[in-house]
Structure formats: C-alpha cells, structure tokens
Design a protein around this motif. Sequence first.
Motif, PDB file in Angstrom:
ATOM      1  N   ARG A 185       0.840  -1.203   0.000  1.00 36.44           N
ATOM      2  CA  ARG A 185       0.000   0.000   0.000  1.00 36.44           C
ATOM      3  C   ARG A 185       0.875   1.254   0.000  1.00 36.44           C
ATOM      4  NH1 ARG A 185      -5.382   0.999   1.040  1.00 36.44           N
ATOM      5  NH2 ARG A 185      -5.862   3.117   1.709  1.00 36.44           N
ATOM      6  N   ASP A 186       0.484   2.256  -0.803  1.00 32.06           N
ATOM      7  CA  ASP A 186       1.154   3.558  -0.949  1.00 32.06           C
ATOM      8  C   ASP A 186       2.399   3.498  -1.828  1.00 32.06           C
ATOM      9  OD1 ASP A 186      -0.768   4.800   0.653  1.00 32.06           O
ATOM     10  OD2 ASP A 186       0.356   4.411   2.487  1.00 32.06           O
ATOM     11  N   LEU A 187       2.752   2.319  -2.373  1.00 29.96           N
ATOM     12  CA  LEU A 187       3.848   2.263  -3.347  1.00 29.96           C
ATOM     13  C   LEU A 187       3.413   3.006  -4.605  1.00 29.96           C
ATOM     14  CD1 LEU A 187       6.622   0.916  -4.205  1.00 29.96           C
ATOM     15  CD2 LEU A 187       5.206  -0.859  -5.266  1.00 29.96           C
ATOM     16  N   VAL A 188       4.227   3.929  -5.098  1.00 31.29           N
ATOM     17  CA  VAL A 188       3.881   4.734  -6.268  1.00 31.29           C
ATOM     18  C   VAL A 188       4.525   4.124  -7.510  1.00 31.29           C
ATOM     19  CG1 VAL A 188       4.015   7.011  -7.363  1.00 31.29           C
ATOM     20  CG2 VAL A 188       3.653   6.826  -4.893  1.00 31.29           C
ATOM     21  N   VAL A 189       3.686   3.795  -8.509  1.00 32.64           N
ATOM     22  CA  VAL A 189       4.160   3.201  -9.748  1.00 32.64           C
ATOM     23  C   VAL A 189       3.417   3.840 -10.928  1.00 32.64           C
ATOM     24  CG1 VAL A 189       4.808   0.982  -8.735  1.00 32.64           C
ATOM     25  CG2 VAL A 189       2.477   1.331  -9.569  1.00 32.64           C
ATOM     26  N   GLU A 190       3.913   3.562 -12.121  1.00 30.51           N
ATOM     27  CA  GLU A 190       3.274   4.051 -13.350  1.00 30.51           C
ATOM     28  C   GLU A 190       2.906   2.856 -14.216  1.00 30.51           C
ATOM     29  OE1 GLU A 190       4.453   6.513 -17.426  1.00 30.51           O
ATOM     30  OE2 GLU A 190       5.610   6.832 -15.579  1.00 30.51           O
TER      31      GLU A 190
ATOM     32  N   GLY B 237       0.261   5.195 -18.873  1.00 24.74           N
ATOM     33  CA  GLY B 237       0.987   6.280 -18.227  1.00 24.74           C
ATOM     34  C   GLY B 237       0.346   6.749 -16.944  1.00 24.74           C
ATOM     35  N   PHE B 238      -0.715   6.043 -16.487  1.00 22.96           N
ATOM     36  CA  PHE B 238      -1.392   6.426 -15.244  1.00 22.96           C
ATOM     37  C   PHE B 238      -0.439   6.170 -14.068  1.00 22.96           C
ATOM     38  CE2 PHE B 238      -4.115   5.869 -11.549  1.00 22.96           C
ATOM     39  CZ  PHE B 238      -5.089   6.846 -11.713  1.00 22.96           C
ATOM     40  N   CYS B 239      -0.218   7.199 -13.265  1.00 25.86           N
ATOM     41  CA  CYS B 239       0.712   7.109 -12.137  1.00 25.86           C
ATOM     42  C   CYS B 239      -0.066   7.298 -10.850  1.00 25.86           C
ATOM     43  CB  CYS B 239       1.798   8.180 -12.269  1.00 25.86           C
ATOM     44  SG  CYS B 239       3.064   8.085 -10.975  1.00 25.86           S
ATOM     45  N   GLY B 240       0.143   6.402  -9.906  1.00 28.84           N
ATOM     46  CA  GLY B 240      -0.576   6.518  -8.645  1.00 28.84           C
ATOM     47  C   GLY B 240      -0.025   5.595  -7.584  1.00 28.84           C
ATOM     48  N   ALA B 241      -0.578   5.741  -6.396  1.00 28.90           N
ATOM     49  CA  ALA B 241      -0.171   4.924  -5.250  1.00 28.90           C
ATOM     50  C   ALA B 241      -1.068   3.696  -5.144  1.00 28.90           C
ATOM     51  CB  ALA B 241      -0.256   5.744  -3.969  1.00 28.90           C
TER      52      ALA B 241
ATOM     53  N   ASP C  26      -4.317   8.331  -8.091  1.00 28.68           N
ATOM     54  CA  ASP C  26      -3.392   9.405  -8.444  1.00 28.68           C
ATOM     55  C   ASP C  26      -3.542  10.594  -7.512  1.00 28.68           C
ATOM     56  OD1 ASP C  26      -5.615  10.832  -9.256  1.00 28.68           O
ATOM     57  OD2 ASP C  26      -5.163  10.779 -11.378  1.00 28.68           O
ATOM     58  N   ARG C  27      -2.788  11.652  -7.778  1.00 30.86           N
ATOM     59  CA  ARG C  27      -2.786  12.787  -6.852  1.00 30.86           C
ATOM     60  C   ARG C  27      -4.108  13.540  -6.842  1.00 30.86           C
ATOM     61  NH1 ARG C  27       1.336  16.907 -10.043  1.00 30.86           N
ATOM     62  NH2 ARG C  27       0.100  17.142 -11.960  1.00 30.86           N
ATOM     63  N   ASN C  28      -4.952  13.309  -7.870  1.00 25.68           N
ATOM     64  CA  ASN C  28      -6.278  13.924  -7.911  1.00 25.68           C
ATOM     65  C   ASN C  28      -7.341  13.004  -7.314  1.00 25.68           C
ATOM     66  OD1 ASN C  28      -5.379  16.309  -9.264  1.00 25.68           O
ATOM     67  ND2 ASN C  28      -5.297  15.139 -11.185  1.00 25.68           N
ATOM     68  N   ARG C  29      -6.882  11.935  -6.650  1.00 30.41           N
ATOM     69  CA  ARG C  29      -7.741  10.963  -5.966  1.00 30.41           C
ATOM     70  C   ARG C  29      -8.611  10.169  -6.947  1.00 30.41           C
ATOM     71  NH1 ARG C  29      -7.302  11.408  -0.704  1.00 30.41           N
ATOM     72  NH2 ARG C  29      -9.094  10.064  -0.325  1.00 30.41           N
ATOM     73  N   ARG C  30      -8.174  10.104  -8.213  1.00 27.71           N
ATOM     74  CA  ARG C  30      -8.845   9.227  -9.175  1.00 27.71           C
ATOM     75  C   ARG C  30      -8.314   7.811  -9.022  1.00 27.71           C
ATOM     76  NH1 ARG C  30      -7.668  12.413 -14.632  1.00 27.71           N
ATOM     77  NH2 ARG C  30      -5.614  12.284 -13.641  1.00 27.71           N
ATOM     78  N   LEU C  31      -9.213   6.835  -9.135  1.00 24.48           N
ATOM     79  CA  LEU C  31      -8.853   5.430  -8.957  1.00 24.48           C
ATOM     80  C   LEU C  31      -8.923   4.706 -10.292  1.00 24.48           C
ATOM     81  CD1 LEU C  31     -10.870   4.707  -5.706  1.00 24.48           C
ATOM     82  CD2 LEU C  31      -8.407   4.979  -5.869  1.00 24.48           C
TER      83      LEU C  31
END
Length: 277
Positions: A29-34, A39-43, A60-65
């Motif tokens: 959990r919280d590992l950030v990958v792309e 190209g979607f980047c998120g935790a 992602d940083r905009n809280r999109r899942l």
Amino acid sequence: MTPPPRSYSADLTPPWKRSTPAPEVPAERDLVVEEVTTGFCGAVVRCEKTAEGFTVTLEDRNRRLRVFPMTPSGFLLDGRPVTLVRPAAVAPPVPVAPARTASGSVGVPGARARVALPSRIYVEGRHDAELVERVWGDDLRIEGVVVEYLEGVDDLPAIVADFAPEPGRRLGVLVDHLVPGSKESRIAEQVSGADVLVVGHPYIDVWQAVKPSSVGIAAWPEVPRGEEWKEGVCRRLGWPVNTPAAWRRILASVDSYRDLDPVLLGRVEQLIDFVTT
C-alpha cells in the motif's frame, strides 16, 4: 584418437541479446508506480483476486482510482520496468476487540449472538442480503435480527400475510428501485402498516449503492431500457459479462459503511431500529 565433440547446454545467446525478466516488487500500500500502457501514475490502494486474475488499484494525486491487471513488466518504478506481485501475507496480531463494527457501531467485546427475535428483515435479493451482512452482520447478531431475501417484490403481499405481523413480531422490508409511481411503490403501500415498514432506495440494483470510488470506477454507467442492467454495466466497464464474478468483485471492495451511499445506510438503520423496538 580424436575425442568426441562435447555437447553444451549453456545459453550461447550473446549477453546483449538476452532478455532479463523485470524484477518482482510487492504491491505494498502507498507504493507509487506508473502503468506502462496508459501512463497512469498513482499509489497502490489495494490488490484483489478476480475471475480474470490479480488486479491492483492505483490512486493518483487527484484521488482518481484505476484498476489494472498485474501483468509481467506492466509497471514502472523509478523509471524501471517491474512486475507487481501480491504482498506476502502478514499474520494479524491477536485481536483486541474492534473499536467499531463495519457499520460504525461501537463494538461489544465478547458479545455473543442473541437468540433470534420474532421480528424479521426482508431484502429483495441475495446480493442485498450479502451486502447487509457484510456491513451490519455484527450488529444484527448482537440484536438477534435475522435477514432473509424475497427473490422478487411481487411475492411480498403473500409473504406478509403468511408472516402475520403483530406487536412484538414486526416485519421490515428493503426494496430496490422504490420510487413514486413504480410497481414497487404500489406494493409497498398495499402491505405497509403499524407492524410492517417498507423502505427502499432509488437504485435499479443494490450494486449502485456501493460508491464507485470504492469499486475503482469513475461512475456507474447508464444502461438503456430494455437491456439487462447488470450485463450492460459489465459491458460498459469492460468487465467480462459474468454477473456473479462482477458481484464478487464489487462486494470485495466493501470494507465498511464508508463504502456505501448514505441513502442505503439510512434505510437499513431505519429497519433495524423498527424491528428491534
């Protein structure tokens, strides 16, 4: 005498032409990958086992899942290809009594299920019953409330007549798509009384009571009239048209009342209060 030629099993491919498998990295959990294709980047939010294999949900940083399959070399970590794998299971600590149940109620340490009350709660289908159990199961066992399902609202008048509600033996009913002027609303008016409470939610199906963000989708899609709703949802979300597998995926995304729409929360709490009064 000339010795026989030796046979070699070693790989004679030049080193610069050999493909090296991407390293495996636990999807903690919280590992950030792309994700490599979009190209979607998120935790990492969660990993799940589905009918199609393991998936990972990224935020992602905009809280999109977004939900992605955990394919080999399918992600970049610090710019390098990696294969995400499920984290190793960690033995849970010895539970101390949960502070809260999944419904948000205060937990009761060491509480045993009560003998079932004469009163009952009926819901329209099996999915409704499984969702209620997942969130309110602890509360219902403590209160001694049994939940059953109707398999269709058309049989409700006969079920109410057979149940014979009376003071101390109440019947609460949760109905799908209870909107003014509908068949469901007419049946609800027919059977409601001092010891029968029929409430409902406006959704076509209880699937919609689960917040889209919890499932990892932007919104529940619109399905035209005449098309089977659940199958239409699967098609528009790009899921296999397998409604039992889709429901397992949706139900697995519900951990507590926070994953449900407040409309459903209020209706179920209303029914529990009614049959335990």
